[in-house]
Design a protein around this motif. Structure first.
Motif, PDB file in Angstrom:
ATOM      1  N   UNK A 198       0.595  -1.286   0.060  1.00 52.54           N
ATOM      2  CA  UNK A 198      -0.099  -0.275  -0.076  1.00 52.54           C
ATOM      3  C   UNK A 198       0.848   1.194   0.022  1.00 52.54           C
ATOM      4  N   UNK A 199       2.095   1.090   0.021  1.00 51.51           N
ATOM      5  CA  UNK A 199       2.986   2.308  -0.077  1.00 51.51           C
ATOM      6  C   UNK A 199       3.018   2.961  -1.283  1.00 51.51           C
ATOM      7  N   UNK A 200       3.597   3.998  -1.429  1.00 56.99           N
ATOM      8  CA  UNK A 200       3.598   4.773  -2.603  1.00 56.99           C
ATOM      9  C   UNK A 200       4.638   4.186  -3.656  1.00 56.99           C
ATOM     10  N   UNK A 201       5.828   3.685  -3.027  1.00 57.69           N
ATOM     11  CA  UNK A 201       7.010   2.937  -3.686  1.00 57.69           C
ATOM     12  C   UNK A 201       6.569   1.450  -3.972  1.00 57.69           C
ATOM     13  N   UNK A 202       6.821   0.756  -5.062  1.00 61.51           N
ATOM     14  CA  UNK A 202       6.496  -0.516  -5.148  1.00 61.51           C
ATOM     15  C   UNK A 202       8.052  -1.229  -4.511  1.00 61.51           C
ATOM     16  N   UNK A 203       8.881  -0.756  -4.457  1.00 64.06           N
ATOM     17  CA  UNK A 203      10.490  -1.280  -3.873  1.00 64.06           C
ATOM     18  C   UNK A 203      10.428  -1.476  -2.521  1.00 64.06           C
ATOM     19  N   UNK A 204       9.958  -0.610  -1.800  1.00 63.07           N
ATOM     20  CA  UNK A 204      10.162  -0.963  -0.309  1.00 63.07           C
ATOM     21  C   UNK A 204       9.254  -1.963   0.159  1.00 63.07           C
ATOM     22  N   UNK A 205       7.967  -1.900   0.042  1.00 63.09           N
ATOM     23  CA  UNK A 205       7.138  -3.128   0.380  1.00 63.09           C
ATOM     24  C   UNK A 205       7.710  -4.377  -0.079  1.00 63.09           C
ATOM     25  N   UNK A 206       8.144  -4.464  -1.432  1.00 65.13           N
ATOM     26  CA  UNK A 206       8.907  -5.753  -1.845  1.00 65.13           C
ATOM     27  C   UNK A 206       9.947  -6.118  -0.822  1.00 65.13           C
ATOM     28  N   UNK A 207      10.950  -5.374  -0.556  1.00 59.93           N
ATOM     29  CA  UNK A 207      12.041  -5.364   0.181  1.00 59.93           C
ATOM     30  C   UNK A 207      11.701  -5.765   1.546  1.00 59.93           C
ATOM     31  N   UNK A 208      10.669  -5.343   2.253  1.00 59.35           N
ATOM     32  CA  UNK A 208      10.141  -5.608   3.638  1.00 59.35           C
ATOM     33  C   UNK A 208       9.566  -7.035   3.334  1.00 59.35           C
ATOM     34  N   UNK A 209       8.786  -7.480   2.468  1.00 64.30           N
ATOM     35  CA  UNK A 209       8.359  -8.661   2.250  1.00 64.30           C
ATOM     36  C   UNK A 209       9.465  -9.934   2.357  1.00 64.30           C
ATOM     37  N   UNK A 210      10.264  -9.476   1.492  1.00 64.47           N
ATOM     38  CA  UNK A 210      11.508 -10.437   1.233  1.00 64.47           C
ATOM     39  C   UNK A 210      12.285 -10.442   2.626  1.00 64.47           C
ATOM     40  N   UNK A 211      12.379  -9.594   3.450  1.00 62.72           N
ATOM     41  CA  UNK A 211      13.074  -9.563   4.689  1.00 62.72           C
ATOM     42  C   UNK A 211      12.264 -10.398   5.614  1.00 62.72           C
ATOM     43  N   UNK A 212      11.060 -10.123   5.580  1.00 60.53           N
ATOM     44  CA  UNK A 212       9.888 -10.958   6.510  1.00 60.53           C
ATOM     45  C   UNK A 212      10.030 -12.459   6.261  1.00 60.53           C
ATOM     46  N   UNK A 213      10.086 -12.893   4.926  1.00 62.22           N
ATOM     47  CA  UNK A 213      10.173 -14.267   4.549  1.00 62.22           C
ATOM     48  C   UNK A 213      11.373 -14.776   5.009  1.00 62.22           C
ATOM     49  N   UNK A 214      12.565 -14.146   4.839  1.00 64.65           N
ATOM     50  CA  UNK A 214      13.710 -14.619   5.241  1.00 64.65           C
ATOM     51  C   UNK A 214      13.880 -14.766   6.693  1.00 64.65           C
ATOM     52  N   UNK A 215      13.496 -13.842   7.382  1.00 68.46           N
ATOM     53  CA  UNK A 215      13.411 -14.262   8.898  1.00 68.46           C
ATOM     54  C   UNK A 215      12.551 -15.286   9.356  1.00 68.46           C
ATOM     55  N   UNK A 216      11.375 -15.319   8.640  1.00 67.01           N
ATOM     56  CA  UNK A 216      10.441 -16.643   8.899  1.00 67.01           C
ATOM     57  C   UNK A 216      11.205 -18.031   8.565  1.00 67.01           C
ATOM     58  N   UNK A 217      11.789 -17.974   7.631  1.00 60.25           N
ATOM     59  CA  UNK A 217      12.651 -19.272   7.072  1.00 60.25           C
ATOM     60  C   UNK A 217      13.800 -19.547   8.147  1.00 60.25           C
ATOM     61  N   UNK A 218      14.417 -18.553   8.323  1.00 62.62           N
ATOM     62  CA  UNK A 218      15.599 -18.588   9.525  1.00 62.62           C
ATOM     63  C   UNK A 218      15.282 -19.182  10.848  1.00 62.62           C
ATOM     64  N   UNK A 219      14.147 -18.571  11.348  1.00 60.37           N
ATOM     65  CA  UNK A 219      13.336 -18.962  12.582  1.00 60.37           C
ATOM     66  C   UNK A 219      12.911 -20.269  12.536  1.00 60.37           C
ATOM     67  N   UNK A 220      12.303 -20.577  11.576  1.00 61.97           N
ATOM     68  CA  UNK A 220      11.689 -22.007  11.447  1.00 61.97           C
ATOM     69  C   UNK A 220      12.925 -23.074  11.516  1.00 61.97           C
ATOM     70  N   UNK A 221      14.038 -22.835  10.836  1.00 63.40           N
ATOM     71  CA  UNK A 221      15.164 -23.580  10.491  1.00 63.40           C
ATOM     72  C   UNK A 221      15.923 -23.762  12.365  1.00 63.40           C
ATOM     73  N   UNK A 222      15.826 -22.679  12.594  1.00 67.97           N
ATOM     74  CA  UNK A 222      16.599 -22.778  14.076  1.00 67.97           C
ATOM     75  C   UNK A 222      15.526 -23.294  15.168  1.00 67.97           C
ATOM     76  N   UNK A 223      14.313 -23.428  14.868  1.00 67.90           N
ATOM     77  CA  UNK A 223      13.540 -24.140  15.747  1.00 67.90           C
ATOM     78  C   UNK A 223      13.456 -25.573  15.536  1.00 67.90           C
ATOM     79  N   UNK A 224      13.436 -25.768  13.980  1.00 68.82           N
ATOM     80  CA  UNK A 224      13.497 -27.133  13.689  1.00 68.82           C
ATOM     81  C   UNK A 224      14.667 -27.810  14.008  1.00 68.82           C
TER      82      UNK A 224
END
Length: 79
Positions: free
Chosen positions: A12-38
């Motif tokens: 919903x931001x004015x730029x298409x780049x920032x939300x895409x980067x935030x989504x990628x960072x969010x996804x990376x943190x989730x994957x790393x957290x799942x790997x550590x817990x697993x």
């Protein structure tokens, strides 16, 4: 002008780049957290650590899942 509920989601931001980067960072943190817990829950590190420190087997088997769930809770809370 009223804001619709659908306007408040990702991208919903004015730029298409920032939300895409935030989504990628969010996804990376989730994957790393799942790997550590697993890996933590898979190998039973807490149980073996308790046994190495001389905790009786029946106590170590009761404590290990509680500690594993505490670690999971901390990781989810920081997320």
């Amino acid at each position: 002008m009223s804001v619709q509920v659908g306007d408040l989601g990702r991208g919903s931001g004015s730029s298409g780049t920032v939300p895409g980067l935030l989504y990628a960072a969010e996804r990376a943190v989730t994957v790393i957290m799942a790997a550590v817990v697993g890996l933590t829950l898979l190998f039973g590190n807490v149980l073996s650590l308790a046994l190495r420190h001389g905790v009786p087997v029946w106590v170590a088997r009761l404590i290990a899942p509680a500690v594993d769930l505490s670690i999971l809770g901390v990781l989810l809370a920081t997320r």
